[in-house]
Structure formats: structure tokens, C-alpha cells
Enzyme design. Structure first.
Site, PDB file in Angstrom:
ATOM      1  N   VAL A 105      -8.563  -2.484  -2.930  1.00  0.00           N
ATOM      2  CA  VAL A 105      -8.048  -1.439  -3.818  1.00  0.00           C
ATOM      3  C   VAL A 105      -6.895  -0.703  -3.157  1.00  0.00           C
ATOM      4  O   VAL A 105      -5.883  -0.400  -3.797  1.00  0.00           O
ATOM      5  CB  VAL A 105      -9.177  -0.472  -4.222  1.00  0.00           C
ATOM      6  N   TYR A 106      -7.028  -0.422  -1.865  1.00  0.00           N
ATOM      7  CA  TYR A 106      -5.930   0.228  -1.133  1.00  0.00           C
ATOM      8  C   TYR A 106      -4.683  -0.646  -1.168  1.00  0.00           C
ATOM      9  O   TYR A 106      -3.582  -0.176  -1.465  1.00  0.00           O
ATOM     10  CB  TYR A 106      -6.344   0.484   0.319  1.00  0.00           C
ATOM     11  N   ALA A 107      -4.852  -1.950  -0.874  1.00  0.00           N
ATOM     12  CA  ALA A 107      -3.709  -2.864  -0.903  1.00  0.00           C
ATOM     13  C   ALA A 107      -3.090  -2.906  -2.291  1.00  0.00           C
ATOM     14  O   ALA A 107      -1.865  -2.874  -2.440  1.00  0.00           O
ATOM     15  CB  ALA A 107      -4.133  -4.262  -0.457  1.00  0.00           C
ATOM     16  N   SER A 146      -3.063  -0.602  -4.543  1.00  0.00           N
ATOM     17  CA  SER A 146      -2.343   0.647  -4.806  1.00  0.00           C
ATOM     18  C   SER A 146      -0.994   0.659  -4.100  1.00  0.00           C
ATOM     19  O   SER A 146      -0.006   1.170  -4.637  1.00  0.00           O
ATOM     20  CB  SER A 146      -3.188   1.846  -4.368  1.00  0.00           C
TER      21      SER A 146
END
Length: 281
Positions: free
Chosen positions: A154-156, A158
Site C-alpha cells: 500500500v505504501y508503494a 501510494s
């Protein structure tokens, strides 16, 4: 070349970590006013001591995931006649765990803070910059926007979104001759509480002081992209040249990317939004 001296800068997530360091450096470079937005009142109170003696600083407790709060804060700035010359979209969170370990609220919150907030705040401030024929927007993305990393899905996602949006925005501003500059920053892991527990096999974690200094130098030089360290620039080339399995081997077996998040702990506030956010070192 962007002139920091005499201008007004707004930094989100500006009361801790590299945000705090950049704020101090901006004041030392002669910024006329620094506006610090942060979601943590504790961090804001702690940031007053190092920043207040250096110049004119305005602190505001703003949760950038709340678009209504962001727009209200921008309206307050405009009502007070405060033009923002330099916007540094720095606020971000990391929820480092397998995708199936994410609650739906984790996904919504990460995308709201890491992606949506940058777009909404920039959209609100951009008309003023365009009208004045000058301004600079800095978007802190990540090297994770250039490589698939387990336990960071999810971080990637975003940060991939930020990178694409940021450079599209740059091209729009340049084609229209607005005078507004856009810089996209893609750093490797930074040695702050945000990435507590990260293990890096061959590439040392970046030092916050150096990261903050290099970002401001990129601003002064109107850099389009800032990759840290320089080897990050090779990732798109490797992705284009190597078959996927070969790239996996290089990144995971040699550089240890796949295991870098195995012991990740991060900030308490990133794991629990109701907890008091600690101040990054």
C-alpha cells in the site's frame, strides 16, 4: 532558480523528522516565514524551541487526511494575505505488513495521507502560485515508487501514484509557462522513526540531515527529480533491461530488498492513529 530567501514556505509533517530539519534550514537560508503543519500537537510543541528563535514561524495542527481541514487551513492563510511560495508535501505514513494484514481503514488512511493530501493541498495553493507567476512544489515520494517491495504494497502504491502525478503536474506547469516548478523526491529508507526496524544489506540508510540538505539544494536548482542515493536512478533502467525474475534475483538475493521490512516496527502513530505520535530523531 528558486529563491528561498525572502519567501514563505509551508511544510506538512513539519514538526518532526526531515520536515523539522528542512524548516530549520529554510529559516537559516533566510525564508521570511515558515508555516509548519503537523497532525501531532506534541510534535508541534516540541518544535517550537528549535524553530521560533530562527525567524517567523506559524504552527498549525492540521490532519492532512481531512480534506475539509486542509481547505479550511488554506482559506485561513489566504484570508490573512499569506502567499505560499514553496510547498513541501512531506507528511507521510508507513504501514509495513503483508497486504492481507491490512485492514480497510489502513488502506484508506495511507492513501489519504500519502497521496490524496498532496493533490488536494497542491490544488488549493496552485491557483495563487500561477497567478503570481512563481512558486515551487516539492513532493516527497520514495524509491519504493520504482520497485515492488514485499510488505510495502500500500505504501508503494501510494508513492507510485505520487510520482506519476507529480511529474505530470510538472509538465503541465512547464507547458503552460506558469513559472511554477515541481520537484519529485525519491529517497531510499531514511534513518528516522518512520522506518524503525528496517534492515538494509548493501545500501546504508540515509541520514536525515543530509536528506534535508539535498532536498533544499534540489529546490534551489529547480531539479526535476532527486534520487537518493544516486543508485536509485538505475532502477527504471534495470526494470527495462532485465527479465522480471532476474530483477527479483538482483534486488532480493543481492540487495536484500525482499527481507528489508521483516523486522519493521515504524512509528507508533503510524500503526495506531489514536496513539500520541513520537518525535522522530
Amino acid at each position: 532558480m528558486t529563491q528561498i530567501s525572502g519567501g514563505t514556505a509551508l511544510i506538512t509533517g513539519g514538526a518532526s523528522g526531515i520536515g523539522l530539519l528542512m524548516g530549520r534550514m529554510l529559516l537559516e537560508r533566510g525564508a521570511a516565514q515558515l508555516i509548519v503543519w503537523d497532525a501531532s500537537t506534541a510534535n508541534i510543541e516540541a518544535a517550537r524551541a528549535p524553530l521560533d528563535p530562527l525567524g517567523a514561524v506559524v504552527f498549525d495542527q492540521v490532519d492532512v487526511s481531512d480534506t475539509g481541514a486542509v481547505l479550511a487551513a488554506v482559506s485561513q492563510l489566504e484570508a490573512g494575505g499569506t502567499p505560499v511560495d514553496l510547498l513541501i508535501n512531506n507528511a507521510g505514513i508507513v504501514v509495513g505488513k503483508p497486504f492481507l494484514g491490512h485492514e480497510h481503514a489502513d488502506i484508506d488512511r495511507a492513501l489519504a495521507i500519502n497521496t490524496g493530501a498532496l493533490m488536494h493541498l497542491t490544488r488549493a495553493l496552485l491557483p495563487g502560485m500561477v497567478a503570481r507567476g512563481q512558486g515551487h512544489v516539492v513532493n516527497i515520494a520514495s524509491a519504493a515508487a520504482l520497485v515492488s517491495n514485499p510488505n510495502m504494497s500500500v505504501y508503494a502504491a501510494s508513492k507510485w501514484a505520487v510520482t506519476g502525478w507529480s511529474d505530470s503536474l510538472r509538465q503541465e506547469m512547464e507547458r503552460a509557462g506558469t513559472g511554477v516548478r515541481v520537484t519529485t523526491v525519491l529517497p531510499y529508507y531514511i534513518d528516522t522513526g518512520m522506518f524503525e526496524g528496517v534492515r538494509s544489506r548493501l545500501i546504508p540508510l540515509l541520514q536525515p540531515q543530509d536528506v534535508a540538505h539535498r532536498i533544499l539544494r534540489a529546490v534551489e536548482r529547480d531539479a526535476v527529480f532527486l534520487h537518493m542515493p544516486a543508485i536509485v536512478r538505475l532502477l527504471p533502467l534495470l526494470r527495462g533491461l532485465l527479465p522480471t525474475r532476474a530483477l527479483d534475483f538482483v534486488l532480493n538475493r543481492i540487495f536484500g530488498v525482499a527481507s528489508s521490512m521483516d523486522d519493521f516496527r515504524g512509528r507508533t502513530a503510524d500503526r495506531n492513529p489514536n496513539a500520541t505520535a513520537p518525535k522522530d530523531p
